[in-house]
Motif scaffolding. Structure first.
Motif, PDB file in Angstrom:
ATOM      1  N   ALA A  60      42.946  -8.779 -42.419  1.00  0.00           N
ATOM      2  CA  ALA A  60      44.103  -9.108 -41.586  1.00  0.00           C
ATOM      3  C   ALA A  60      45.355  -8.434 -42.140  1.00  0.00           C
ATOM      4  O   ALA A  60      46.157  -7.868 -41.390  1.00  0.00           O
ATOM      5  N   ALA A  61      45.528  -8.453 -43.464  1.00  0.00           N
ATOM      6  CA  ALA A  61      46.673  -7.779 -44.089  1.00  0.00           C
ATOM      7  C   ALA A  61      46.583  -6.275 -43.873  1.00  0.00           C
ATOM      8  O   ALA A  61      47.596  -5.620 -43.585  1.00  0.00           O
ATOM      9  N   ALA A  62      45.383  -5.726 -43.974  1.00  0.00           N
ATOM     10  CA  ALA A  62      45.198  -4.283 -43.751  1.00  0.00           C
ATOM     11  C   ALA A  62      45.557  -3.905 -42.311  1.00  0.00           C
ATOM     12  O   ALA A  62      46.157  -2.850 -42.072  1.00  0.00           O
ATOM     13  N   GLU A  63      45.206  -4.755 -41.355  1.00  0.00           N
ATOM     14  CA  GLU A  63      45.556  -4.504 -39.950  1.00  0.00           C
ATOM     15  C   GLU A  63      47.069  -4.474 -39.772  1.00  0.00           C
ATOM     16  O   GLU A  63      47.602  -3.617 -39.070  1.00  0.00           O
ATOM     17  N   ALA A  64      47.773  -5.413 -40.414  1.00  0.00           N
ATOM     18  CA  ALA A  64      49.234  -5.455 -40.314  1.00  0.00           C
ATOM     19  C   ALA A  64      49.854  -4.222 -40.969  1.00  0.00           C
ATOM     20  O   ALA A  64      50.795  -3.635 -40.431  1.00  0.00           O
ATOM     21  N   ARG A  65      49.323  -3.822 -42.119  1.00  0.00           N
ATOM     22  CA  ARG A  65      49.831  -2.615 -42.786  1.00  0.00           C
ATOM     23  C   ARG A  65      49.570  -1.381 -41.928  1.00  0.00           C
ATOM     24  O   ARG A  65      50.447  -0.535 -41.769  1.00  0.00           O
ATOM     25  N   ALA A  66      48.381  -1.277 -41.369  1.00  0.00           N
ATOM     26  CA  ALA A  66      48.036  -0.125 -40.536  1.00  0.00           C
ATOM     27  C   ALA A  66      48.919  -0.070 -39.286  1.00  0.00           C
ATOM     28  O   ALA A  66      49.309   1.015 -38.845  1.00  0.00           O
ATOM     29  N   TYR A  67      49.228  -1.217 -38.712  1.00  0.00           N
ATOM     30  CA  TYR A  67      50.058  -1.278 -37.509  1.00  0.00           C
ATOM     31  C   TYR A  67      51.424  -0.651 -37.761  1.00  0.00           C
ATOM     32  O   TYR A  67      52.015  -0.043 -36.874  1.00  0.00           O
ATOM     33  N   GLN A  68      51.919  -0.789 -38.989  1.00  0.00           N
ATOM     34  CA  GLN A  68      53.218  -0.208 -39.319  1.00  0.00           C
ATOM     35  C   GLN A  68      53.067   1.032 -40.205  1.00  0.00           C
ATOM     36  O   GLN A  68      53.938   1.355 -41.013  1.00  0.00           O
ATOM     37  N   ASN A  69      51.929   1.718 -40.034  1.00  0.00           N
ATOM     38  CA  ASN A  69      51.665   2.981 -40.736  1.00  0.00           C
ATOM     39  C   ASN A  69      51.847   2.884 -42.248  1.00  0.00           C
ATOM     40  O   ASN A  69      52.359   3.792 -42.891  1.00  0.00           O
ATOM     41  N   GLY A  70      51.447   1.753 -42.805  1.00  0.00           N
ATOM     42  CA  GLY A  70      51.484   1.565 -44.248  1.00  0.00           C
ATOM     43  C   GLY A  70      52.859   1.297 -44.825  1.00  0.00           C
ATOM     44  O   GLY A  70      52.998   1.135 -46.030  1.00  0.00           O
ATOM     45  N   GLN A  71      53.873   1.241 -43.998  1.00  0.00           N
ATOM     46  CA  GLN A  71      55.241   1.006 -44.458  1.00  0.00           C
ATOM     47  C   GLN A  71      55.538  -0.490 -44.409  1.00  0.00           C
ATOM     48  O   GLN A  71      55.703  -1.046 -43.333  1.00  0.00           O
ATOM     49  N   LEU A  72      55.610  -1.135 -45.559  1.00  0.00           N
ATOM     50  CA  LEU A  72      55.901  -2.562 -45.594  1.00  0.00           C
ATOM     51  C   LEU A  72      57.402  -2.793 -45.497  1.00  0.00           C
ATOM     52  O   LEU A  72      58.164  -2.260 -46.288  1.00  0.00           O
ATOM     53  N   HIS A  73      57.796  -3.596 -44.513  1.00  0.00           N
ATOM     54  CA  HIS A  73      59.206  -3.931 -44.320  1.00  0.00           C
ATOM     55  C   HIS A  73      59.471  -5.398 -44.648  1.00  0.00           C
ATOM     56  O   HIS A  73      60.604  -5.840 -44.602  1.00  0.00           O
ATOM     57  N   ASP A  74      58.432  -6.132 -44.965  1.00  0.00           N
ATOM     58  CA  ASP A  74      58.527  -7.554 -45.272  1.00  0.00           C
ATOM     59  C   ASP A  74      57.292  -7.896 -46.099  1.00  0.00           C
ATOM     60  O   ASP A  74      56.379  -7.078 -46.246  1.00  0.00           O
ATOM     61  N   ASP A  75      57.261  -9.105 -46.625  1.00  0.00           N
ATOM     62  CA  ASP A  75      56.070  -9.522 -47.365  1.00  0.00           C
ATOM     63  C   ASP A  75      54.901  -9.701 -46.406  1.00  0.00           C
ATOM     64  O   ASP A  75      55.081  -9.932 -45.214  1.00  0.00           O
ATOM     65  N   LEU A  76      53.703  -9.558 -46.907  1.00  0.00           N
ATOM     66  CA  LEU A  76      52.477  -9.835 -46.149  1.00  0.00           C
ATOM     67  C   LEU A  76      51.688 -10.844 -46.968  1.00  0.00           C
ATOM     68  O   LEU A  76      51.028 -10.486 -47.935  1.00  0.00           O
ATOM     69  N   THR A  77      51.777 -12.098 -46.600  1.00  0.00           N
ATOM     70  CA  THR A  77      51.091 -13.146 -47.336  1.00  0.00           C
ATOM     71  C   THR A  77      50.178 -13.914 -46.389  1.00  0.00           C
ATOM     72  O   THR A  77      50.624 -14.355 -45.332  1.00  0.00           O
ATOM     73  N   ILE A  78      48.922 -14.034 -46.774  1.00  0.00           N
ATOM     74  CA  ILE A  78      47.939 -14.773 -45.973  1.00  0.00           C
ATOM     75  C   ILE A  78      47.147 -15.671 -46.924  1.00  0.00           C
ATOM     76  O   ILE A  78      46.711 -15.226 -47.985  1.00  0.00           O
ATOM     77  N   LEU A  79      46.969 -16.908 -46.529  1.00  0.00           N
ATOM     78  CA  LEU A  79      46.156 -17.854 -47.270  1.00  0.00           C
ATOM     79  C   LEU A  79      45.148 -18.443 -46.295  1.00  0.00           C
ATOM     80  O   LEU A  79      45.521 -18.910 -45.220  1.00  0.00           O
TER      81      LEU A  79
END
Length: 109
Positions: free
Chosen positions: A81-100
């Motif tokens: 799920a985190a990889a999907e979010a990173r891929a959606y923004q072309n690997g550019q993190l603009h915020d934290d990505l936290t999943i539990l």
């Protein structure tokens, strides 16, 4: 994530960080996870991941991702799920990505 693959929302979305602010008004709710059901908590860095054109990943896409990953081990669910979010923004993190993700184990006979 219910065992039938349904995504069910739980509680209210808040701007507060979970269990960090001492005097923040708290809201208590209760739900039961049946065997093999999963509680998934995530920060807004997931839903607010932005594509190059500025479009947010959004709640519907996140729900679709979670449904697709519902039968995966929780570690894999979180990582993918985190990889999907990173891929959606072309690997550019603009915020934290936290999943539990927490899954209730199946019934032990």
């Amino acid at each position: 994530l219910r065992s039938d693959g349904k995504v069910e929302r739980f509680g209210k979305v808040t701007a507060a960080v979970l269990a960090v602010l001492k005097d923040y008004p708290q809201c208590f709710e209760q739900a039961t996870l049946e065997p093999n059901e999963t509680l998934v908590l995530f920060t807004d860095g997931i839903t607010e991941a932005r594509a190059d054109g500025g479009e947010l990943l959004g709640e519907r896409r996140v729900e679709a991702i979670l449904r697709e990953l519902a039968d995966r081990p929780v570690r894999e669910l979180c990582e993918k799920a985190a990889a999907e979010a990173r891929a959606y923004q072309n690997g550019q993190l603009h915020d934290d990505l936290t999943i539990l993700a927490l899954r209730r184990a199946g019934v032990i006979a």
